[in-house]
Design a protein around this motif. Sequence first.
Motif: not given
Length: 86
Positions: A1-7, A11-16, A22-31
């Motif tokens: 699955m492909q994920v777009l990470c934006t610094p 608001t961060a969905d995940v941290q290094c 911090g990074f926001r994540l935009f997912w190719e799939r919503r599952d």
Amino acid sequence: MQVLCTPSDATADVQCPVCHQGFRLFWERRDLADQQATLPKILNELREQHEDLAADAAPHPAAPFNIPSWAGQPQFSGAALLGGAY
């Protein structure tokens, strides 16, 4: 699955796991199950970005990037378009 990470500093969905950027994540799939299965790969990629750096190099790209990497422009990736990043 492909994920777009934006610094993101706000608001961060995940941290290094190394530097806590911090990074926001935009997912190719919503599952949700697919996303949870992919999360360790994202964290590993963020960790690997710190390896073999020049002393003055930033570990993470300042611009959005895809995991897994993609040769095209990030805004045209499946994760960006299907995830609603742009």
